[in-house]
Design an enzyme around this catalytic site. Structure first.
Site, mmCIF file in Angstrom:
data_model
loop_
_atom_site.group_PDB
_atom_site.id
_atom_site.type_symbol
_atom_site.label_atom_id
_atom_site.label_comp_id
_atom_site.label_asym_id
_atom_site.label_seq_id
_atom_site.Cartn_x
_atom_site.Cartn_y
_atom_site.Cartn_z
ATOM 1 N N HIS A 175 2.592 -11.824 -52.112
ATOM 2 C CA HIS A 175 3.793 -12.604 -51.813
ATOM 3 C C HIS A 175 3.457 -14.068 -51.694
ATOM 4 O O HIS A 175 2.395 -14.436 -51.197
ATOM 5 C CB HIS A 175 4.477 -12.108 -50.532
ATOM 6 N N CYS B 236 4.697 0.367 -47.320
ATOM 7 C CA CYS B 236 4.693 -1.091 -47.521
ATOM 8 C C CYS B 236 6.081 -1.659 -47.186
ATOM 9 O O CYS B 236 7.081 -1.268 -47.795
ATOM 10 C CB CYS B 236 4.297 -1.433 -48.950
HETATM 11 P P1 AMP Z 1 1.286 -12.915 -44.642
HETATM 12 O O1 AMP Z 1 0.682 -13.304 -43.324
HETATM 13 O O2 AMP Z 1 1.025 -13.945 -45.714
HETATM 14 O O3 AMP Z 1 0.903 -11.512 -45.063
HETATM 15 O O4 AMP Z 1 2.845 -12.990 -44.443
HETATM 16 C C1 AMP Z 1 3.652 -11.911 -44.132
HETATM 17 C C2 AMP Z 1 4.992 -12.513 -43.825
HETATM 18 O O5 AMP Z 1 5.971 -11.494 -43.885
HETATM 19 C C3 AMP Z 1 5.112 -13.160 -42.442
HETATM 20 O O6 AMP Z 1 5.498 -14.524 -42.591
HETATM 21 C C4 AMP Z 1 6.181 -12.324 -41.743
HETATM 22 O O7 AMP Z 1 7.004 -13.095 -40.892
HETATM 23 C C5 AMP Z 1 6.955 -11.769 -42.928
HETATM 24 N N1 AMP Z 1 7.664 -10.528 -42.668
HETATM 25 C C6 AMP Z 1 7.186 -9.405 -42.067
HETATM 26 N N2 AMP Z 1 8.128 -8.431 -42.027
HETATM 27 C C7 AMP Z 1 9.230 -8.971 -42.605
HETATM 28 C C8 AMP Z 1 10.547 -8.474 -42.846
HETATM 29 N N3 AMP Z 1 10.923 -7.231 -42.492
HETATM 30 N N4 AMP Z 1 11.438 -9.310 -43.456
HETATM 31 C C9 AMP Z 1 11.081 -10.554 -43.802
HETATM 32 N N5 AMP Z 1 9.846 -11.080 -43.618
HETATM 33 C C10 AMP Z 1 8.939 -10.301 -43.006
HETATM 34 ZN ZN ZN Z 2 4.585 -3.070 -51.627
#
Ligand code: AMP
Ligand code: ZN
Length: 114
Positions: free
Chosen positions: A100, A4
């Site tokens: 989140h 994760c």
């Molecule tokens: P969701 O589509 O609600 O699952 O959002 C996942 C979010 O995580 C997206 O807005 C991505 O840009 C963000 N995300 C993915 N990897 C990272 C990372 N390493 N650091 C910060 N944000 C991330």
């Molecule tokens: Zn997790």
């Protein structure tokens, strides 16, 4: 949870720009911001919002909203306001299984509903 990304960020195994943390919650800048301010707020504990939310986890939601209030003040949008979004499951486009909230702000946001 093995594999994760958000658990790895919480454990400091992959880099991120953390803007807030306390005993229960960690918040960091989204890597692909959708607004001038786009911060992801997560519980330290891995919870999948599709199938792992139960009464025992109710407190994490107030922890997250209390963190959001503090982050908004820290980011100087405490008066202008912000939006909180949580994507749950495939129809909502949830990409990462760790619960989140997206905190979006710093500009006028287009209305989605209401
Ligand atoms: P969701 O589509 O609600 O699952 O959002 C996942 C979010 O995580 C997206 O807005 C991505 O840009 C963000 N995300 C993915 N990897 C990272 C990372 N390493 N650091 C910060 N944000 C991330
Ligand atoms: Zn997790």
């Amino acid at each position: 949870m093995t594999g994760c990304i958000f658990c790895k960020i919480i454990q400091g195994q992959i880099p991120s720009e953390i803007v807030y943390e306390d005993d229960n919650v960690v918040a960091f800048r989204d890597i692909n911001p959708q607004a001038r301010i786009h911060i992801v707020i997560v519980p330290r504990k891995h919870i999948n919002p599709m199938n792992e939310i139960n009464e025992g986890q109710a407190k994490i939601f107030s922890d997250i909203f209390l963190a959001a209030k503090k982050i908004a003040v820290q980011q100087k949008i405490g008066q202008r306001g912000f939006r909180m979004i949580v994507n749950v499951g495939p129809d909502a486009g949830q990409e990462i299984e760790h619960l989140h909230f997206h905190l979006l702000g710093g500009e006028k946001l287009g209305k989605l509903v209401g």
